[in-house]
Design a protein around this motif. Structure first.
Motif, PDB file in Angstrom:
ATOM      1  N   VAL A 165      87.553  17.925  44.402  1.00  0.00           N
ATOM      2  CA  VAL A 165      86.320  18.559  43.917  1.00  0.00           C
ATOM      3  C   VAL A 165      86.205  19.973  44.470  1.00  0.00           C
ATOM      4  O   VAL A 165      85.884  20.922  43.753  1.00  0.00           O
ATOM      5  CB  VAL A 165      85.086  17.715  44.310  1.00  0.00           C
ATOM      6  CG1 VAL A 165      83.805  18.495  44.056  1.00  0.00           C
ATOM      7  CG2 VAL A 165      85.075  16.406  43.524  1.00  0.00           C
ATOM      8  N   ALA A 186      87.372  22.836  41.540  1.00  0.00           N
ATOM      9  CA  ALA A 186      86.199  23.583  41.082  1.00  0.00           C
ATOM     10  C   ALA A 186      86.243  25.034  41.550  1.00  0.00           C
ATOM     11  O   ALA A 186      85.823  25.939  40.832  1.00  0.00           O
ATOM     12  CB  ALA A 186      84.922  22.906  41.574  1.00  0.00           C
ATOM     13  N   TYR A 222      88.576  13.293  39.310  1.00  0.00           N
ATOM     14  CA  TYR A 222      87.775  14.475  39.658  1.00  0.00           C
ATOM     15  C   TYR A 222      86.629  14.664  38.670  1.00  0.00           C
ATOM     16  O   TYR A 222      85.475  14.884  39.066  1.00  0.00           O
ATOM     17  CB  TYR A 222      88.703  15.690  39.679  1.00  0.00           C
ATOM     18  CG  TYR A 222      88.064  17.034  39.451  1.00  0.00           C
ATOM     19  CD1 TYR A 222      87.273  17.642  40.422  1.00  0.00           C
ATOM     20  CD2 TYR A 222      88.293  17.733  38.251  1.00  0.00           C
ATOM     21  CE1 TYR A 222      86.711  18.891  40.216  1.00  0.00           C
ATOM     22  CE2 TYR A 222      87.746  18.984  38.042  1.00  0.00           C
ATOM     23  CZ  TYR A 222      86.949  19.559  39.018  1.00  0.00           C
ATOM     24  OH  TYR A 222      86.401  20.802  38.814  1.00  0.00           O
ATOM     25  N   LEU A 264      82.593  14.528  39.324  1.00  0.00           N
ATOM     26  CA  LEU A 264      81.673  15.604  38.952  1.00  0.00           C
ATOM     27  C   LEU A 264      80.486  15.058  38.178  1.00  0.00           C
ATOM     28  O   LEU A 264      79.343  15.448  38.392  1.00  0.00           O
ATOM     29  CB  LEU A 264      82.385  16.642  38.076  1.00  0.00           C
ATOM     30  CG  LEU A 264      83.391  17.594  38.713  1.00  0.00           C
ATOM     31  CD1 LEU A 264      83.889  18.565  37.658  1.00  0.00           C
ATOM     32  CD2 LEU A 264      82.793  18.347  39.884  1.00  0.00           C
ATOM     33  N   GLU A 265      80.774  14.154  37.263  1.00  0.00           N
ATOM     34  CA  GLU A 265      79.732  13.637  36.380  1.00  0.00           C
ATOM     35  C   GLU A 265      78.766  12.706  37.108  1.00  0.00           C
ATOM     36  O   GLU A 265      77.577  12.662  36.775  1.00  0.00           O
ATOM     37  CB  GLU A 265      80.377  12.894  35.213  1.00  0.00           C
ATOM     38  CG  GLU A 265      79.416  12.552  34.084  1.00  0.00           C
ATOM     39  CD  GLU A 265      80.134  12.002  32.877  1.00  0.00           C
ATOM     40  OE1 GLU A 265      80.024  12.599  31.792  1.00  0.00           O
ATOM     41  OE2 GLU A 265      80.821  10.969  33.006  1.00  0.00           O
ATOM     42  N   GLY A 304      76.870  17.413  43.177  1.00  0.00           N
ATOM     43  CA  GLY A 304      78.127  18.098  42.931  1.00  0.00           C
ATOM     44  C   GLY A 304      77.943  19.386  42.159  1.00  0.00           C
ATOM     45  O   GLY A 304      76.818  19.825  41.887  1.00  0.00           O
ATOM     46  N   ALA A 346      78.118  20.063  39.131  1.00  0.00           N
ATOM     47  CA  ALA A 346      77.437  19.959  37.840  1.00  0.00           C
ATOM     48  C   ALA A 346      76.014  19.436  37.989  1.00  0.00           C
ATOM     49  O   ALA A 346      75.395  19.014  37.003  1.00  0.00           O
ATOM     50  CB  ALA A 346      78.235  19.049  36.904  1.00  0.00           C
ATOM     51  N   PRO A 366      82.471  23.629  35.751  1.00  0.00           N
ATOM     52  CA  PRO A 366      83.759  23.003  36.060  1.00  0.00           C
ATOM     53  C   PRO A 366      84.314  22.187  34.900  1.00  0.00           C
ATOM     54  O   PRO A 366      85.531  22.044  34.765  1.00  0.00           O
ATOM     55  CB  PRO A 366      83.442  22.120  37.271  1.00  0.00           C
ATOM     56  CG  PRO A 366      81.975  21.860  37.177  1.00  0.00           C
ATOM     57  CD  PRO A 366      81.379  23.101  36.596  1.00  0.00           C
TER      58      PRO A 366
END
Length: 207
Positions: free
Chosen positions: A26, A30, A67, A71-72, A77, A79, A117
């Motif tokens: 991450v 990113a 990854y 993020l999701e 994070g 996002a 990202p």
């Protein structure tokens, strides 16, 4: 004299290795980009051996997939701004405007504005990482759907039109900020977003 384990430089594997690998991914993907980040760099930051990494992720594409999932799912994070659309402490109209808040100072502390990202992954994945590209497409479609649903809850006359326009504005601002390495597009996008929202819903509350 016997050599103690502490005197021997080793890499850490075992429990927690998978989480360290994901955290390193991450941070590095990113910040620096996927292609620019080699497996050696990930293992160095995660403090694991290459063998350990491949035990958890059989390929770099598998690591990229994990990854994206992180993020999701991580509300803190890179996002996290998108989660504002699901907040229940804000009225729907205010959620739409909050999506266009300028990034926190810490997010722009580096020498390069990296932007979204997910978008960056789609660019890097073009023609090479099919699953990653499909993941990003699904995520972006869901973001647009969330914008439309929020616009509908806010009372927009044409929630579909407003949601799609805000999606274009949101994505465009982040892409332009990356291209220019300048955060000002976020400010311009917010002004335009407020205008679009007021035209579609009406100025029902202060900004």
């Amino acid at each position: 004299m016997a050599i103690t384990p502490e005197a021997v430089p080793t890499r850490r594997g075992g429990r927690g290795a998978r989480e360290r690998i994901l955290r390193a991914s991450v941070e590095l993907f990113a910040r620096d980009g996927i292609h620019a980040t080699g497996i050696a760099k990930v293992t160095e930051v995660a403090q694991v051996s290459t063998r350990t990494l491949y035990q958890h992720f059989p390929s770099k594409e598998a690591l990229v997939g994990a990854y994206l999932e992180r993020l999701e799912s991580d509300p803190n994070g890179p996002a996290e701004i998108e989660t504002v659309l699901t907040r229940d402490d804000l009225e729907p109209r205010d959620r739409l405007i909050a999506l266009f808040a300028a990034p926190a100072e810490g997010a722009l502390a580096g020498p390069v504005v990296r932007g979204c990202p997910f978008h960056n992954t789609a660019v890097e994945a073009a023609g090479g990482m099919v699953e990653a590209a499909a993941f990003v497409e699904r995520h972006k479609r869901e973001l647009t759907a969330n914008l439309i649903a929020t616009a509908d809850a806010a009372g927009a006359d044409d929630p579909g039109g407003l949601g799609r326009q805000l999606a274009v504005l949101f994505e465009g601002a982040r892409a332009l900020a990356t291209s220019l390495n300048d955060a000002h597009p976020f400010e311009d996008a917010r002004e335009l977003a407020v205008t679009l929202i007021n035209d579609a819903i009406g100025a029902m509350s202060s900004d």
